[in-house]
Design a protein around this motif. Structure first.
Motif, PDB file in Angstrom:
ATOM      1  N   VAL A  73       0.879  -1.173   0.000  1.00 33.35           N
ATOM      2  CA  VAL A  73       0.000   0.000   0.000  1.00 33.35           C
ATOM      3  C   VAL A  73       0.912   1.218   0.000  1.00 33.35           C
ATOM      4  CG1 VAL A  73      -1.715   1.307   1.314  1.00 33.35           C
ATOM      5  CG2 VAL A  73      -1.884  -1.177   1.169  1.00 33.35           C
ATOM      6  N   GLU A  77      -1.609   6.287  -0.273  1.00 32.02           N
ATOM      7  CA  GLU A  77      -2.763   5.594   0.306  1.00 32.02           C
ATOM      8  C   GLU A  77      -2.705   5.601   1.824  1.00 32.02           C
ATOM      9  OE1 GLU A  77      -4.163   1.998  -2.419  1.00 32.02           O
ATOM     10  OE2 GLU A  77      -1.981   2.024  -2.217  1.00 32.02           O
ATOM     11  N   ASN A  85      -5.045   1.148   8.992  1.00 28.45           N
ATOM     12  CA  ASN A  85      -5.909   0.631   7.935  1.00 28.45           C
ATOM     13  C   ASN A  85      -5.105   0.212   6.715  1.00 28.45           C
ATOM     14  OD1 ASN A  85      -8.482   0.834   9.161  1.00 28.45           O
ATOM     15  ND2 ASN A  85      -8.479   3.043   8.834  1.00 28.45           N
ATOM     16  N   TYR A  88      -3.812  -3.278   7.312  1.00 31.41           N
ATOM     17  CA  TYR A  88      -4.870  -4.257   7.040  1.00 31.41           C
ATOM     18  C   TYR A  88      -5.071  -4.432   5.541  1.00 31.41           C
ATOM     19  CZ  TYR A  88      -6.293  -3.334  11.922  1.00 31.41           C
ATOM     20  OH  TYR A  88      -6.345  -3.171  13.278  1.00 31.41           O
ATOM     21  N   LEU A  89      -5.100  -3.316   4.810  1.00 36.23           N
ATOM     22  CA  LEU A  89      -5.331  -3.371   3.369  1.00 36.23           C
ATOM     23  C   LEU A  89      -4.227  -4.145   2.670  1.00 36.23           C
ATOM     24  CD1 LEU A  89      -6.904  -2.585   0.841  1.00 36.23           C
ATOM     25  CD2 LEU A  89      -5.717  -0.368   0.867  1.00 36.23           C
ATOM     26  N   HIS A  92      -4.878  -7.741   3.268  1.00 32.88           N
ATOM     27  CA  HIS A  92      -6.028  -8.169   2.464  1.00 32.88           C
ATOM     28  C   HIS A  92      -5.628  -8.339   0.996  1.00 32.88           C
ATOM     29  CE1 HIS A  92      -9.512  -6.841   5.317  1.00 32.88           C
ATOM     30  NE2 HIS A  92      -8.561  -7.512   5.949  1.00 32.88           N
ATOM     31  N   ARG A  93      -4.824  -7.429   0.490  1.00 35.57           N
ATOM     32  CA  ARG A  93      -4.379  -7.546  -0.903  1.00 35.57           C
ATOM     33  C   ARG A  93      -3.545  -8.806  -1.111  1.00 35.57           C
ATOM     34  NH1 ARG A  93      -2.783  -1.183  -2.325  1.00 35.57           N
ATOM     35  NH2 ARG A  93      -4.950  -0.512  -2.689  1.00 35.57           N
ATOM     36  N   TYR A 115     -11.271 -10.398   7.094  1.00 40.14           N
ATOM     37  CA  TYR A 115     -11.137 -10.547   5.642  1.00 40.14           C
ATOM     38  C   TYR A 115     -12.240 -11.456   5.135  1.00 40.14           C
ATOM     39  CZ  TYR A 115      -9.210 -12.002   1.137  1.00 40.14           C
ATOM     40  OH  TYR A 115      -9.033 -12.278  -0.203  1.00 40.14           O
TER      41      TYR A 115
END
Length: 198
Positions: A73, A77, A85, A88-89, A92-93, A115
């Motif tokens: 990220v 971003e 966050n 987390y992103l 998740h990616r 997720y």
């Protein structure tokens, strides 16, 4: 001793991130799925290993894992959604990129954003307890370090070859002297306690 899986009956993915506390560069995350009963006596939390050992383990992890993925990220971003966050992103990616759908997720630390509908377990210091999390920490760290090494070629004043974007004294001094680059996280202001030199 690190162990292979938290729930033997599940296809389990271990997740970890790297670069959360940096002033510059993306945050990276990895997800790793090992075979049941996988063993590797050399695997450990990436922070406990030398750079040479991390780099030696990376191709072993990639060849012996059932599945793995690394994602990032950007600094932009991070500024938009905040570093928690963004962490987390990134995870998740990485999970999105797995070819093997995990039935269970184990994550280093004490917080995680759910997720999809997959159950998860947060494990404090999990990168020193579970092989898949340790492997994820190594992949996230080595991929991020390589990324920062490449950026450093265009921004030598910030010593990213050594500090990888973390707030060392030399990095903080460079920010005060030269200002920020497009790769700095602008939510870390000069007045931020992390930028106090003394």
């Amino acid at each position: 001793m690190l162990i292979s899986t938290f729930q033997q009956e599940f296809v389990e993915a271990g997740c970890d991130e790297a670069g959360r506390g940096c002033l510059a560069g993306p945050v990276f995350a990895a997800a790793v799925v090992f075979p049941p009963d996988y063993c590797n006596a050399l695997l450990n939390d990436s922070k406990q290993l030398s750079e040479k050992k991390r780099m030696a383990l990376r191709p072993i992890i990639e060849s012996e894992a059932l599945d793995f993925a690394v994602a990032s990220v950007s600094a932009e971003e991070i500024d938009s959604i905040n570093i928690l966050n963004a962490s987390y992103l990134a995870m998740h990616r990485a999970l999105d990129m797995l070819k093997t759908k995990a039935a269970y997720i184990i994550v280093d630390g004490n917080r995680f954003k759910a997720y999809q509908d997959i159950p998860h377990q947060c494990i404090i210091k999990g990168d020193g307890k579970y092989l898949s999390i340790a492997a994820a920490s190594i992949l996230a760290k080595t991929y991020r370090d390589e990324y920062m090494d490449n950026l450093a070629l265009d921004f030598p004043s910030y010593d990213w070859l050594s500090n990888k974007g973390y707030p060392t004294v030399s990095h903080r001094k460079a920010v005060l002297e030269f200002g920020i680059t497009p790769h700095h996280r602008k939510t870390f202001r000069i007045s931020d306690p992390q930028l106090k030199l003394f």
